[in-house]
Scaffold this motif. Structure first.
Motif, PDB file in Angstrom:
ATOM      1  N   HIS A 300       0.868  -1.177   0.000  1.00  0.00           N
ATOM      2  CA  HIS A 300       0.000   0.000   0.000  1.00  0.00           C
ATOM      3  C   HIS A 300       0.900   1.221   0.000  1.00  0.00           C
ATOM      4  O   HIS A 300       2.125   1.117   0.114  1.00  0.00           O
ATOM      5  N   GLY A 301       0.318   2.389  -0.131  1.00  0.00           N
ATOM      6  CA  GLY A 301       1.083   3.632  -0.239  1.00  0.00           C
ATOM      7  C   GLY A 301       0.595   4.422  -1.434  1.00  0.00           C
ATOM      8  O   GLY A 301      -0.174   3.919  -2.273  1.00  0.00           O
ATOM      9  N   GLY A 302       1.032   5.655  -1.530  1.00  0.00           N
ATOM     10  CA  GLY A 302       0.533   6.565  -2.553  1.00  0.00           C
ATOM     11  C   GLY A 302       0.777   6.118  -3.974  1.00  0.00           C
ATOM     12  O   GLY A 302       0.095   6.558  -4.899  1.00  0.00           O
ATOM     13  N   ASP A 303       1.740   5.217  -4.161  1.00  0.00           N
ATOM     14  CA  ASP A 303       2.050   4.763  -5.511  1.00  0.00           C
ATOM     15  C   ASP A 303       1.369   3.440  -5.865  1.00  0.00           C
ATOM     16  O   ASP A 303       1.583   2.897  -6.951  1.00  0.00           O
ATOM     17  N   ILE A 304       0.545   2.913  -4.972  1.00  0.00           N
ATOM     18  CA  ILE A 304      -0.144   1.641  -5.209  1.00  0.00           C
ATOM     19  C   ILE A 304      -1.597   1.921  -5.579  1.00  0.00           C
ATOM     20  O   ILE A 304      -2.374   2.456  -4.776  1.00  0.00           O
ATOM     21  N   VAL A 305      -1.960   1.577  -6.807  1.00  0.00           N
ATOM     22  CA  VAL A 305      -3.312   1.830  -7.301  1.00  0.00           C
ATOM     23  C   VAL A 305      -4.344   1.103  -6.431  1.00  0.00           C
ATOM     24  O   VAL A 305      -4.232  -0.099  -6.180  1.00  0.00           O
ATOM     25  N   GLY A 306      -5.331   1.847  -5.949  1.00  0.00           N
ATOM     26  CA  GLY A 306      -6.414   1.269  -5.163  1.00  0.00           C
ATOM     27  C   GLY A 306      -6.195   1.254  -3.667  1.00  0.00           C
ATOM     28  O   GLY A 306      -7.105   0.890  -2.911  1.00  0.00           O
ATOM     29  N   ALA A 307      -5.010   1.664  -3.201  1.00  0.00           N
ATOM     30  CA  ALA A 307      -4.717   1.591  -1.775  1.00  0.00           C
ATOM     31  C   ALA A 307      -5.464   2.650  -0.950  1.00  0.00           C
ATOM     32  O   ALA A 307      -5.447   2.600   0.280  1.00  0.00           O
ATOM     33  N   GLY A 308      -6.113   3.597  -1.621  1.00  0.00           N
ATOM     34  CA  GLY A 308      -6.909   4.597  -0.909  1.00  0.00           C
ATOM     35  C   GLY A 308      -8.366   4.212  -0.765  1.00  0.00           C
ATOM     36  O   GLY A 308      -9.162   4.968  -0.214  1.00  0.00           O
ATOM     37  N   SER A 309      -8.718   3.016  -1.253  1.00  0.00           N
ATOM     38  CA  SER A 309     -10.106   2.545  -1.191  1.00  0.00           C
ATOM     39  C   SER A 309     -10.307   1.688   0.050  1.00  0.00           C
ATOM     40  O   SER A 309      -9.589   0.700   0.249  1.00  0.00           O
ATOM     41  N   VAL A 310     -11.296   2.053   0.878  1.00  0.00           N
ATOM     42  CA  VAL A 310     -11.515   1.369   2.150  1.00  0.00           C
ATOM     43  C   VAL A 310     -12.988   0.997   2.313  1.00  0.00           C
ATOM     44  O   VAL A 310     -13.737   0.941   1.340  1.00  0.00           O
ATOM     45  N   TRP A 311     -13.439   0.758   3.536  1.00  0.00           N
ATOM     46  CA  TRP A 311     -14.810   0.337   3.809  1.00  0.00           C
ATOM     47  C   TRP A 311     -15.186   0.800   5.219  1.00  0.00           C
ATOM     48  O   TRP A 311     -14.333   1.194   6.007  1.00  0.00           O
ATOM     49  N   PHE A 312     -16.469   0.712   5.524  1.00  0.00           N
ATOM     50  CA  PHE A 312     -16.964   1.197   6.821  1.00  0.00           C
ATOM     51  C   PHE A 312     -18.199   0.410   7.224  1.00  0.00           C
ATOM     52  O   PHE A 312     -19.086   0.148   6.401  1.00  0.00           O
ATOM     53  N   ILE A 313     -18.256   0.033   8.500  1.00  0.00           N
ATOM     54  CA  ILE A 313     -19.388  -0.720   9.060  1.00  0.00           C
ATOM     55  C   ILE A 313     -19.884  -0.007  10.313  1.00  0.00           C
ATOM     56  O   ILE A 313     -19.087   0.501  11.110  1.00  0.00           O
ATOM     57  N   ALA A 314     -21.185   0.022  10.492  1.00  0.00           N
ATOM     58  CA  ALA A 314     -21.778   0.567  11.719  1.00  0.00           C
ATOM     59  C   ALA A 314     -22.962  -0.299  12.134  1.00  0.00           C
ATOM     60  O   ALA A 314     -23.729  -0.754  11.280  1.00  0.00           O
ATOM     61  N   PHE A 315     -23.109  -0.505  13.437  1.00  0.00           N
ATOM     62  CA  PHE A 315     -24.279  -1.215  13.956  1.00  0.00           C
ATOM     63  C   PHE A 315     -24.420  -0.903  15.441  1.00  0.00           C
ATOM     64  O   PHE A 315     -23.482  -0.437  16.080  1.00  0.00           O
ATOM     65  N   GLY A 316     -25.595  -1.128  15.953  1.00  0.00           N
ATOM     66  CA  GLY A 316     -25.863  -0.840  17.357  1.00  0.00           C
ATOM     67  C   GLY A 316     -26.860   0.282  17.531  1.00  0.00           C
ATOM     68  O   GLY A 316     -27.670   0.563  16.631  1.00  0.00           O
ATOM     69  N   LYS A 317     -26.801   0.958  18.657  1.00  0.00           N
ATOM     70  CA  LYS A 317     -27.784   1.973  19.029  1.00  0.00           C
ATOM     71  C   LYS A 317     -27.902   3.068  17.964  1.00  0.00           C
ATOM     72  O   LYS A 317     -26.920   3.688  17.575  1.00  0.00           O
ATOM     73  N   GLY A 318     -29.122   3.298  17.490  1.00  0.00           N
ATOM     74  CA  GLY A 318     -29.394   4.396  16.571  1.00  0.00           C
ATOM     75  C   GLY A 318     -29.017   4.146  15.128  1.00  0.00           C
ATOM     76  O   GLY A 318     -29.198   5.026  14.285  1.00  0.00           O
ATOM     77  N   VAL A 319     -28.497   2.953  14.801  1.00  0.00           N
ATOM     78  CA  VAL A 319     -28.088   2.650  13.435  1.00  0.00           C
ATOM     79  C   VAL A 319     -29.189   1.857  12.743  1.00  0.00           C
ATOM     80  O   VAL A 319     -29.570   0.782  13.203  1.00  0.00           O
ATOM     81  N   SER A 320     -29.695   2.381  11.632  1.00  0.00           N
ATOM     82  CA  SER A 320     -30.749   1.697  10.887  1.00  0.00           C
ATOM     83  C   SER A 320     -30.190   0.455  10.201  1.00  0.00           C
ATOM     84  O   SER A 320     -29.098   0.495   9.623  1.00  0.00           O
TER      85      SER A 320
END
Length: 361
Positions: A300-320
């Protein structure tokens, strides 16, 4: 009532410090999986890697454990808790094949800048330019919460990587950080903590700066059982280091194990009256990894294509409960910090956290 007496009474009441009940506070568990790709998150084992003998010691055993015919089946085999229970009760963002995108705003695409962005709500490409052990000049949400009346001395952090005391700036922030090969140091240690303190020094880690995630996890859950922090950050590190080692089998097994550790954390919060129905879980990663050419999955690093792509998960109180997000949507990692500040009911400085709050409803 005499006007002067009324005015005096109002002034007196306005000077009384604001007091919060712990029962009223929303609790937050923030979790990161270092360098875990969105590709495995949403499609499970990579068909180009799981049978590649350069990266897998026993391709037959690994395929038996994690290979399935469809991406949906593979991801559930790899991450059963995420793709069963969390899928039903929470939100999973970042499947770029469906148009759901989560990206870093920093341009470095490696760990310290990624964690700084997640924890402060703003990239700092001028000052955070390496993984060196330099105290973070920026204040994290852990520090802001710990300095607030509402969450003072109710914040803690645990990480497998030994740079976290510097990322969180433990000395300035006052946030207790157990990271790297540090042992538990409180006076009132539990029997499990005493055991972990004896075990950790004699169990060899494959790396000089990162301990095995089992120690990070069990130190953290003991802290939750004993002291009930209201905002806790847990960073698992094995996925990144096994990837750097080019060991795809260990990378998958570590992700699978971490999924089970997250299940244990969730089940604990749902069995403990302090946390039950009052806790929000947020999970993400500090950076992505490469895909093309194939060997860039290790990097990973600035010269690696796609290394800036991530993900996010949320669950619990107040999360639909929206499950996997399938519509076109662009989110950024710098939105996580102001979202947590909002959940905690703390004031957001828009100059320092300019990103929009994530809509979890």
């Amino acid at each position: 009532m005499n006007t002067k007496i009324l005015v005096s009474l109002l002034l007196l009441l306005s000077s009384v410090p604001e007091v919060y009940s712990q029962e009223d506070n929303t609790k937050v568990v923030l979790i990161t999986l270092d360098g875990f790709r969105w590709q495995e998150m949403f499609s499970g084992a990579d068909p180009q890697l799981i049978t590649n003998r350069e990266y897998v010691h026993d391709t037959t055993a690994l395929k038996k454990r994690f290979w399935r015919e469809t991406p949906e089946e593979r991801r559930k085999a790899l991450l059963p808790f995420i793709w069963s229970e969390i899928y039903e009760i929470g939100q999973i963002h970042g499947n770029r094949a469906l148009g759901s995108k989560v990206d870093l705003t920093n341009t470095m695409w490696f760990s310290y800048p990624g964690y700084n962005e997640i924890l402060t709500g703003k990239a700092d490409d001028k000052r955070i330019v390496s993984n060196d052990k330099i105290p973070n000049p920026n204040k994290t949400i852990l520090e802001l919460a710990n300095k607030s009346v509402r969450y003072n001395n109710k914040v803690s952090a645990f990480g497998s990587w030994d740079v976290f005391p510097f990322i969180i700036n433990e000395g300035r922030s006052g946030v207790p950080v157990n990271a790297g090969f540090e042992i538990a140091k409180e006076e009132n240690l539990t029997e499990r903590e005493k055991f972990l303190n004896q075990l950790q020094p004699i169990v060899p880690s494959p790396w000089s700066t990162v301990r095995l995630d089992a120690f990070t996890h069990h130190y953290a859950i003991e802290e939750m059982k004993k002291n009930h922090p209201e905002f806790i950050y847990i960073s698992y590190g094995e996925t990144d280091d096994f990837a750097h080692d080019g060991d795809y089998g260990a990378y998958l097994k570590s992700a699978h194990t971490t999924d089970a550790l997250i299940r244990e954390l969730w089940n604990f919060t749902q069995s403990d009256g302090f946390y039950k129905n009052k806790t929000v879980f947020m999970i993400t990663t500090d950076h992505g990894r490469g895909t093309k050419p194939l060997d860039t999955w290790k990097s990973h690093g600035g010269d690696i294509v796609g290394a800036g792509s991530v993900w996010f998960i949320a669950f619990g109180k107040g999360v639909s409960p929206k499950g996997e997000i399938k519509n076109e949507k662009q989110l950024f990692s710098n939105q996580i910090a102001p979202t947590i500040m909002n959940v905690l009911g703390l004031k957001i400085d828009k100059d320092k956290m300019p990103a929009d709050i994530l809509d979890l409803n």
